[in-house]
Design an enzyme around this catalytic site. Structure first.
Site, mmCIF file in Angstrom:
data_model
loop_
_atom_site.group_PDB
_atom_site.id
_atom_site.type_symbol
_atom_site.label_atom_id
_atom_site.label_comp_id
_atom_site.label_asym_id
_atom_site.label_seq_id
_atom_site.Cartn_x
_atom_site.Cartn_y
_atom_site.Cartn_z
ATOM 1 N N ARG A 225 38.213 52.585 162.171
ATOM 2 C CA ARG A 225 38.929 53.858 162.244
ATOM 3 C C ARG A 225 39.898 53.808 163.428
ATOM 4 N NH1 ARG A 225 37.890 54.882 157.677
ATOM 5 N NH2 ARG A 225 36.755 56.658 156.835
ATOM 6 N N HIS A 273 45.502 51.452 155.186
ATOM 7 C CA HIS A 273 44.136 51.930 154.860
ATOM 8 C C HIS A 273 43.721 51.489 153.455
ATOM 9 C CE1 HIS A 273 40.948 55.159 155.965
ATOM 10 N NE2 HIS A 273 40.415 54.207 155.199
#
Ligand code: NDP
Length: 310
Positions: A225, A273
């Site tokens: 993240r 992502h």
């Protein structure tokens, strides 16, 4: 009485999950009603993703559990309106996808592929890469994804070190924990992979002080993240050569703004992502198994520790 399941995720996923969940629940002999809309007080389970728009669970008075389609639960773990169990996603397909992505990017660095992809410009320079057994790779986070990636890298003969919050024993992996453990792990990490969750405790795990512990020129791969990294500190470390290159899949702001320096930095690869994602065919089985457990009064799988935030 039928179990009422509310599907609250990106609308495009509904036609994919609706038949899968219906088939699997049918096979389990569970009497259910599955919809994208219910009066809140009639819902037993929510199949959840943050982009479904549900944030206030107060009116869901009959709710038994929230079953996340995502592995990362930072957007819901701290939700104080949610007072029932929260299960995160541990999905074979998601894990396999992440393992493949991590291996690909580790091998890119290990083999020095960029030199040949970008071209040697007429210079016959024979830089033969070392064997994997001579390369140390560290993985921060030894959960479902970190452990699978660590084991796959170890199977290729890399020297793999892993770091987690609690002590771990993973065959073939040197496991460390705690802040002293982190120092040792970083000291030896030629290639560093971040597979930690985003929690208050993991924010800025990589900052000036910890980046300085890496061997000079270390490579960083972050499919975890964005908040795990202090971006200004990473950019400074890239500019100084302390970090040789970074492959970043996740960011504090997504989509990554078009003027973000990561896009144009010569020593950064941005991937949007896509390291992995929940795979409906396998993930729907995980969701249904948890519903079965709830219906039959058995403990849920993959429960989130709300205090730890993952
Ligand atoms: P898990 O919860 O299974 O594992 C998390 C690991 O991090 C555990 O080993 C845990 O330690 C460790 N950890 C947590 N907090 C700390 C801390 N403060 N210090 C040291 N170690 C810590 O998660 P997953 O492996 O399933 O997923 C990891 C993350 O990957 C997700 O949270 C998500 O952010 C990201 N992800 C990214 C995707 C992408 O496409 N880029 C796709 C899916 C997930 P312990 O074992 O002791 O609990």
């Amino acid at each position: 009485m039928a179990v009422n399941l509310l599907f609250s995720a990106r609308p495009a996923l509904w036609p994919i999950y609706q038949p899968l969940l219906s088939t699997y629940l049918g096979e389990m002999g569970i009497d259910f009603d599955l919809r994208t809309d219910f009066p809140p007080e009639e819902v037993d389970y929510v199949v959840y993703a943050p982009n479904g728009g549900l944030s206030d669970f107060t009116p869901y008075t009959r709710l038994k559990a929230v079953l996340s389609l995502w592995a990362g639960v930072e957007s819901i773990a701290g939700n104080t309106t949610l007072t029932v169990p929260l299960a995160r996603m541990v999905d074979h397909g998601l894990t396999q996808g992440m393992t493949e992505w991590v291996i690909g990017h580790v091998l890119r660095y290990h083999l020095g592929m960029d030199a040949h992809i970008h071209g040697l410009k007429g210079e016959w320079r024979q830089d033969v890469p070392p064997l994997a057994s001579e390369r140390s790779v560290a993985i921060l986070g030894l959960g479902a994804l970190g452990q699978a990636s660590a084991l796959a890298l170890s199977a290729l003969d890399f020297r793999v070190t892993g770091w987690s919050r609690s002590p771990k024993d993973v065959p073939g992996i040197t496991c460390m924990h705690g802040s002293d453990g982190l120092k040792q792990v970083l000291n030896a990490a030629e290639i560093l992979v971040l597979l930690l969750p985003s929690t208050p405790a993991t924010e800025n795990t990589l900052r000036a002080e910890t980046l300085a512990l890496l061997p000079r020129g270390a490579r960083i791969i972050n499919p975890g993240r964005g908040p795990l990294i202090d971006d200004a500190a990473l950019l400074a470390a890239l500019d100084s050569g302390q970090v040789g290159h970074a492959t970043l899949d996740v960011f504090r702001t997504e989509p990554l703004p078009s003027d973000d320096p990561y896009w144009t930095h010569p020593n950064v690869t941005v991937t949007p992502h896509i390291a992995s994602e929940t795979r409906p065919v396998t993930a729907a089985r995980v969701i249904c198994e948890n519903i079965r457990r709830g219906v039959q009064g058995e403990p849920f799988l993959h429960l989130v520790d709300r205090e730890q935030g993952y």
